[in-house]
Every structure is written in structure tokens, then in C-alpha cells.
Scaffold this active site. Sequence first.
Site, PDB file in Angstrom:
ATOM      1  N   ASP A 235     -86.736  14.573 -10.733  1.00  0.00           N
ATOM      2  CA  ASP A 235     -85.957  13.672  -9.873  1.00  0.00           C
ATOM      3  C   ASP A 235     -86.689  13.360  -8.579  1.00  0.00           C
ATOM      4  O   ASP A 235     -86.504  12.291  -7.998  1.00  0.00           O
ATOM      5  CB  ASP A 235     -84.587  14.284  -9.585  1.00  0.00           C
ATOM      6  CG  ASP A 235     -83.760  14.281 -10.858  1.00  0.00           C
ATOM      7  OD1 ASP A 235     -83.929  15.210 -11.668  1.00  0.00           O
ATOM      8  OD2 ASP A 235     -83.002  13.314 -11.073  1.00  0.00           O
ATOM      9  N   ASN A 245     -85.607  19.040 -10.317  1.00  0.00           N
ATOM     10  CA  ASN A 245     -85.110  18.536 -11.606  1.00  0.00           C
ATOM     11  C   ASN A 245     -83.778  19.245 -11.873  1.00  0.00           C
ATOM     12  O   ASN A 245     -83.327  20.085 -11.085  1.00  0.00           O
ATOM     13  CB  ASN A 245     -86.140  18.791 -12.721  1.00  0.00           C
ATOM     14  CG  ASN A 245     -85.805  18.045 -14.001  1.00  0.00           C
ATOM     15  OD1 ASN A 245     -85.539  16.844 -13.962  1.00  0.00           O
ATOM     16  ND2 ASN A 245     -85.782  18.723 -15.125  1.00  0.00           N
TER      17      ASN A 245
HETATM   18  O1  MRU Z   1     -77.837  14.571 -13.144  1.00  0.00           O
HETATM   19  P1  MRU Z   1     -78.708  13.747 -14.044  1.00  0.00           P
HETATM   20  O2  MRU Z   1     -78.259  13.721 -15.470  1.00  0.00           O
HETATM   21  O3  MRU Z   1     -78.962  12.369 -13.476  1.00  0.00           O
HETATM   22  O4  MRU Z   1     -80.093  14.527 -14.010  1.00  0.00           O
HETATM   23  C1  MRU Z   1     -81.162  14.069 -14.755  1.00  0.00           C
HETATM   24  C2  MRU Z   1     -82.365  14.906 -14.657  1.00  0.00           C
HETATM   25  O5  MRU Z   1     -82.428  15.887 -13.954  1.00  0.00           O
HETATM   26  C3  MRU Z   1     -83.564  14.401 -15.388  1.00  0.00           C
HETATM   27  O6  MRU Z   1     -84.302  15.458 -15.938  1.00  0.00           O
HETATM   28  C4  MRU Z   1     -84.444  13.636 -14.391  1.00  0.00           C
HETATM   29  O7  MRU Z   1     -83.682  12.663 -13.747  1.00  0.00           O
HETATM   30  C5  MRU Z   1     -85.594  13.015 -15.039  1.00  0.00           C
HETATM   31  S1  MRU Z   1     -85.114  11.706 -16.104  1.00  0.00           S
HETATM   32  C6  MRU Z   1     -86.454  10.905 -16.689  1.00  0.00           C
END
Ligand code: MRU
Length: 343
Positions: A235, A245
Site C-alpha cells: 500500500d 501492506n
Molecule cells: O484493505 P485493502 O483490501 O484495500 O488492502 C489491500 C492490500 O493490502 C493489498 O495487498 C495492497 O493494497 C496491494 S494491492 C495490489
Amino acid sequence: MTIEPIAWDGDRLRLLDQTLLPVEEAWLELTNHNEVVEAINSMRVRGAPAIGVAGAYGIALAALSSAGSDLDALLTDLRSAADQLIATRPTGVNLAWAVERTLAAAQAAGGLEEARQVALNEALRIQREDIDGNKALGQHGLELVPERATVLTHCNAGALATAGYGTALGVVRAAVEAGKQIDVVATETRPLSQGARLTSWELLRDGIACRLIVDSAAGPLLQRGDADLVVVGADRIAANGDTANKIGTYTIAVLAREHGVPFYVAAPTSTIDMSLPSGDGIAIEERSADEVTKVGGKRIAREDVQVFNPAFDVTPHDLIAAIITERGIARPPFVDALQDLTR
Ligand code: MRU
């Protein structure tokens, strides 16, 4: 074809509602930025790159629906929409990056109608670049994946988390397309079960072998030597490689180190935040206690229990063997490698 969860349709944004998967495949039609704000907040669209693309379209929708009678009035509306969009989810950097980029394109326009068109064109470009970037990232990742391999992944860093193809799952897809024998182990990913609901859905849909484990089975899986590599998304990546992440990623990285399994991060360069020297500066989103005290809407804990529900954690850079991007692979020391990739 691999699913693409975001589509522009003439004058509206179509989003696959990820809260309903895998039970129902329903598409939302959004016509203003407030609906995009709601969709991001309630995680109908989620995953850092996908949130970024949706945010860019949020600006395009704000531009198309603004009642502003001149360029200045339009740009004031767009700034306010940008602030609302960026405030939805603080950890992923792609959202602010994509929203500011779309806004900057509109700001550079010479007039009202041009600004509207330019904002939409920029959002379309960001979406296309994301898919192309993921495919390039997958190709770079090939050299890290053995001919036969079991890949452990966490959360969903797949087509659903991006404009298409995926980051961590982009590496998996590229390896499968190259003829490698790959099977994936997906962690369930409590509390919102992105692994169970989304990763297994999109992999099986594409005919890629996938086994599902509860998060706490990652330890014995790695201990038994049943995974050859770990690949996760990100993220936000700080300049030194520290990576935010989905909560639980750090635990898997520590386990991977303990058992000698390489731990890789796959992310576009838009996820790298060179303004932060280390992961200490990454804001970690905390979400509702209900996500922990309920499963599938059904209460499993007392209402009065105290809850700690961080949505993300930070994996220190020294646990990461490489960061795979669309521009190439960064290896330690990340400070230099990430600088080169983002130049
Ligand atoms: O809370 P989320 O579902 O948005 O979290 C997503 C993640 O942590 C993913 O691993 C990250 O965004 C990478 S997506 C290519």
C-alpha cells in the site's frame, strides 16, 4: 479474460462491488464523486492501485458534474472533491498520487470544457498505465519464480486490487503464462477475508491452482517447506523499502525469514513514497471494531470488548528480498535501488 474491476462507460464509472464477492457479481454505476467516496470507504473498491484509479475517476466525475460556470469555479470544486477522496483511506499512497495527478491535469487546462475532458483523459490514462504496468511487473518477476513453485500470498493483490492483472498475482499470472507449474496458497486474511473471498475467486476463475489456509496456518506451512516463495502487494513503500501492506504481512515476513523462504513485494512505482525516509512515517488506518467482533455480519464477541483493528502493518526492509516493479526489480540496499527506479 482476467477480470478488470473498473470500467468507464460513456458518462459513468462502473465498479465491481467487491463486498458481494464471491456470492454475487454485481456492478455499481457511479455518476458523482460522492458515490466514489462511499465506494472506497465501504471497500466496494479496494486494493491500493484500484483505489487510486477509482479516485482519479472520482475527479473526472466531479469535473463532469460540477455546476461551476468558469474554470476557477470548477477547480475549486475539484480541490474539494480531491480532499474528500484522499481522506477516505490514508495508508495507500496511490490514491493521493492518482487524485493529485488528475487534478493537476485539469489545472493545466485552458478553459472549462477542456478541463473536463482532460480530467477524464487522465483517469483513463492512469487506468491503462496500471494494467500495462502490472503486466511489465509480472515479466520482471519471472526471474524470481522457479519452474515449479508454490507461492504464498496474503490479502488480495490481484486483478481485483488493481485496474487489472494484479501485482503479486500479476507475477503469478506471468509465471503461469510462461508455462511454469505454479500453485498458490492464499491466506484467508482476517478480518475482511480478502484472501478467501477475492484471491481464491479470481485465481480459480482463471484456472490457476489455489489452496486456502487460515492466517495462522502460514507458520506450519512455511515450517514444513510447503511454500517456495512469498509474494505480497503493498500500500505504501518508504524510501528505505519498509513496506505497509495488509495486517498480517509482517508476521508472514518474519516466518519466511525464520524458515529461509524468500519474501518479495510486488508493487507499481506509484506505491513508492520517496518523501518518507522509513516506514515509521506511514499512517496506519484503523477500522471499525465490528470487523473484528463480527464475522459475516454475525456477532462472535461481546459488544463491550475493547478492539484493536489496524488495517495494515509495516514490514521492515531487512525482511524483504526484493521489490518487483514495472520498471525492474529493486534489491537491497533499497535506498539506492528505489531512488534509481523512481528517478
Ligand atoms: O484493505 P485493502 O483490501 O484495500 O488492502 C489491500 C492490500 O493490502 C493489498 O495487498 C495492497 O493494497 C496491494 S494491492 C495490489
